[in-house]
Design a protein around this motif. Structure first.
Motif, PDB file in Angstrom:
ATOM      1  N   TYR A 114      10.754 -11.739  21.183  1.00 26.57           N
ATOM      2  CA  TYR A 114       9.134 -10.950  21.780  1.00 26.57           C
ATOM      3  C   TYR A 114       8.653  -9.736  20.910  1.00 26.57           C
ATOM      4  O   TYR A 114       7.413  -9.753  20.878  1.00 26.57           O
ATOM      5  CB  TYR A 114       9.133 -10.815  23.257  1.00 26.57           C
ATOM      6  CG  TYR A 114       7.862 -11.110  23.733  1.00 26.57           C
ATOM      7  CD1 TYR A 114       6.596 -12.015  23.264  1.00 26.57           C
ATOM      8  CD2 TYR A 114       7.319  -9.688  24.404  1.00 26.57           C
ATOM      9  CE1 TYR A 114       5.107 -12.224  23.414  1.00 26.57           C
ATOM     10  CE2 TYR A 114       5.958 -10.159  24.562  1.00 26.57           C
ATOM     11  CZ  TYR A 114       4.817 -11.389  24.279  1.00 26.57           C
ATOM     12  OH  TYR A 114       3.382 -11.207  24.398  1.00 26.57           O
ATOM     13  N   ARG A 174       7.892 -10.438  17.475  1.00 29.12           N
ATOM     14  CA  ARG A 174       6.614 -10.561  17.912  1.00 29.12           C
ATOM     15  C   ARG A 174       5.142  -9.640  17.452  1.00 29.12           C
ATOM     16  O   ARG A 174       4.442  -9.982  16.716  1.00 29.12           O
ATOM     17  CB  ARG A 174       6.558 -11.867  18.517  1.00 29.12           C
ATOM     18  CG  ARG A 174       5.183 -12.314  19.406  1.00 29.12           C
ATOM     19  CD  ARG A 174       5.170 -14.632  19.326  1.00 29.12           C
ATOM     20  NE  ARG A 174       4.055 -14.129  19.988  1.00 29.12           N
ATOM     21  CZ  ARG A 174       3.554 -15.093  19.461  1.00 29.12           C
ATOM     22  NH1 ARG A 174       3.695 -15.351  18.026  1.00 29.12           N
ATOM     23  NH2 ARG A 174       1.730 -15.647  19.849  1.00 29.12           N
ATOM     24  N   GLY A 181       9.269 -18.456  20.662  1.00 29.08           N
ATOM     25  CA  GLY A 181       8.183 -17.875  20.528  1.00 29.08           C
ATOM     26  C   GLY A 181       7.271 -17.094  22.158  1.00 29.08           C
ATOM     27  O   GLY A 181       5.620 -17.743  22.126  1.00 29.08           O
ATOM     28  N   THR A 237      -0.369 -11.414  23.448  1.00 29.18           N
ATOM     29  CA  THR A 237       0.706 -11.101  22.808  1.00 29.18           C
ATOM     30  C   THR A 237      -1.167  -9.692  22.600  1.00 29.18           C
ATOM     31  O   THR A 237      -0.196  -8.808  21.705  1.00 29.18           O
ATOM     32  CB  THR A 237       0.997 -11.799  21.534  1.00 29.18           C
ATOM     33  OG1 THR A 237       2.273 -12.413  22.180  1.00 29.18           O
ATOM     34  CG2 THR A 237       2.136 -10.490  21.498  1.00 29.18           C
TER      35      THR A 237
END
Ligand SMILES: [Zn+2]
Length: 485
Positions: A225, A228, A464, A204
């Motif tokens: 996502y 995130r 996650g 990420t």
């Protein structure tokens, strides 16, 4: 001496179909946006009628459809126009599975016989089956391009233009979404696609470094996502993701009926968020225009219906039922009245403020086969989304766990909703009660909420940044043990 050059006998992609014929039929994004997209409803309907007639001819030559239609007592002359479409039996992924088991590996649904080479080049994509082998869908070259044109149109209408940079943190695997987005940008928009793959392929943090370096101004990813990415940007890069000056985010909001998820994403990223609906067999089925007042069906490429989940009969505007699709550009396999068992409802037949008469549907409302019947009430796990997101202390992640318990000798099905609490949430005071109350209001039945730590559902619910969609239902009842823990 001049060398005599023999002609290639290979199935070269560029020769596989007539490109001009394809783009005349399925117009390129900018041309489409000025024409078919703005046509009056009766002109759109006329076009659908023509395409439906062609699609039916293909269907009658396909053993899977022929068998099913004959069994329903139908002759080709019985289906003359779209008004007759309701006479055709719908089918589901179970029927496709049966076809594949009887004629492996592709099923008579695909009608390709054994001579794959004569139909080459082909591309195979699959369903994201959680157990066993995934279900294949083949694309011939024409359908592979047509679906990309359709996807490119949706991005164009949302504002994508040549020179933009689209980051696609989805792995181009047997799942279709990453490929579709890449091809739409690259082949039909002049948008630079950054195919970084999921968080497993490119971390990420790296995704964000790439975005800042190469000027990413659009993203196509799942909401979990995208949230995130914004968090990691702040925590690890010490930057606000809004510095990217993103043009828009393209995502799959799911049943975000109160727009809380959209608001959260738009606040984090400082740009519009567009919902999309699609499936492996139908590609881009519906999309939002800049008005964000419902998802337009792509009327000239896919004819969508909504039918009652029990009776299979068409339902009226505003009523929820299963989405049924007929795709006008697919003949290997044809897709004619495919009941996707995805819940949806048509919001409007009226002209949208964007100028289009294409019908609009609500957000995707959940899977009807993921429905759980609890004490006589139908519960769709996805319907927990607005409730779970209603309190800022949750991470927005949840999973429903259904179990059969025996109370005083009587078996009874119980559902718990496990909800993740943010690491920085502070006090959990009153949270469980607030969530239980909200879920009871939304679902119409009392459900126990179990609070779990940030990240605790990663494995269980596939959240996650993991590959694939999050899992929202784990059914541990003996007869329904499709998702073993
Ligand atoms: Zn519109």
């Amino acid at each position: 001496m001049e060398e005599a050059v023999p002609r290639t006998t290979l199935p070269i992609y560029r020769h596989a179909f007539d490109w001009d014929e394809l783009t005349n039929e399925f117009r390129l994004p900018d041309v489409f946006e000025k024409t078919v997209y703005r046509w009056p409803a009766d002109q759109v309907r006329k076009l659908q009628e023509e395409r439906f007639r062609k699609t039916m001819q293909v269907g009658w030559n396909n053993p899977f459809y022929q068998r099913r239609w004959r069994a329903a007592g139908l002759e080709p002359s019985d289906i003359r126009s779209l008004d007759d479409i309701v006479k055709l039996p719908t089918y589901t992924s179970d029927d496709v599975k049966d076809s594949i088991e009887a004629n492996p590996p592709f099923g008579d649904f695909h009608n390709i016989g054994t001579d794959l080479a004569s139909r080459a080049p082909l591309k195979m994509q699959t369903s994201g089956g959680t157990t066993g082998l995934p279900r294949p869908t083949l694309f011939d070259a024409r359908a592979w391009e047509a679906q990309a044109i359709v996807a490119a149109r949706t991005l164009y209408i949302q504002g994508a233009r040549p020179g933009d940079v689209m980051q696609i943190p989805m792995t181009a695997s047997l799942a279709n979404a990453g490929w579709l987005s890449y091809k739409a940008c690259h082949d039909f928009l002049g948008v630079l696609p950054l195919t970084t793959g999921s968080g497993l392929v490119t971390s990420t943090r790296q995704q964000l470094e790439i975005a800042f370096r190469f000027g990413t101004n659009m993203w196509h990813s799942f909401p979990e996502y995208l949230i995130r990415l914004a968090q990691v940007c702040k925590d690890e890069l010490g930057r606000d993701v809004r510095e990217l000056k993103t043009k828009f985010l393209r995502t799959f909001l799911g049943p975000d009926v109160d727009n809380s998820l959209r608001r959260e994403l738009e606040a984090l990223w400082g740009c519009p968020v567009y919902d999309g609906y699609g499936a492996n067999e139908i590609s881009a089925g519906a999309f939002e225009c800049p008005e964000r007042a419902g998802l337009h069906f792509m009327e000239d490429s896919t004819y969508m219906e909504v039918v009652d989940t029990e009776t299979g009969k068409p339902v009226g505007i505003g009523e929820t039922g299963n989405l049924v699709a007929t795709v006008f550009y697919r003949d290997l396999p044809p897709v004619i009245r495919y009941n996707m068992r995805d819940l949806g409802r048509v919001l409007s037949h009226e002209r949208c403020a964007c100028g289009s008469h294409f019908r609009r549907m609500d957000h995707f409302l959940g899977r009807s086969d993921a429905m759980v019947k609890l004490r006589g009430v139908n519960i769709y796990p996805m319907a927990c989304l607005p409730g779970v997101k209603s309190d800022a202390r949750t991470t927005g992640e949840w999973v429903c766990i259904v179990e059969r318990v025996t109370v005083s000798g009587v078996p009874r099905d119980e559902m718990q909703v496990h909800v993740e609490v943010r690491r920085d949430a502070g006090s959990r005071e009153g949270l469980q009660e607030a969530l239980e109350k909200r879920l009871k209001d939304d679902l119409g039945i009392a459900i126990q909420v179990v609070l779990v730590d940030d990240g605790a559902l990663g494995e269980l619910a596939n959240t996650g940044g993991r590959e694939g969609k999050p899992r929202r239902l784990i059914d541990r009842r003996p007869a329904f043990n499709r998702n073993p823990p």
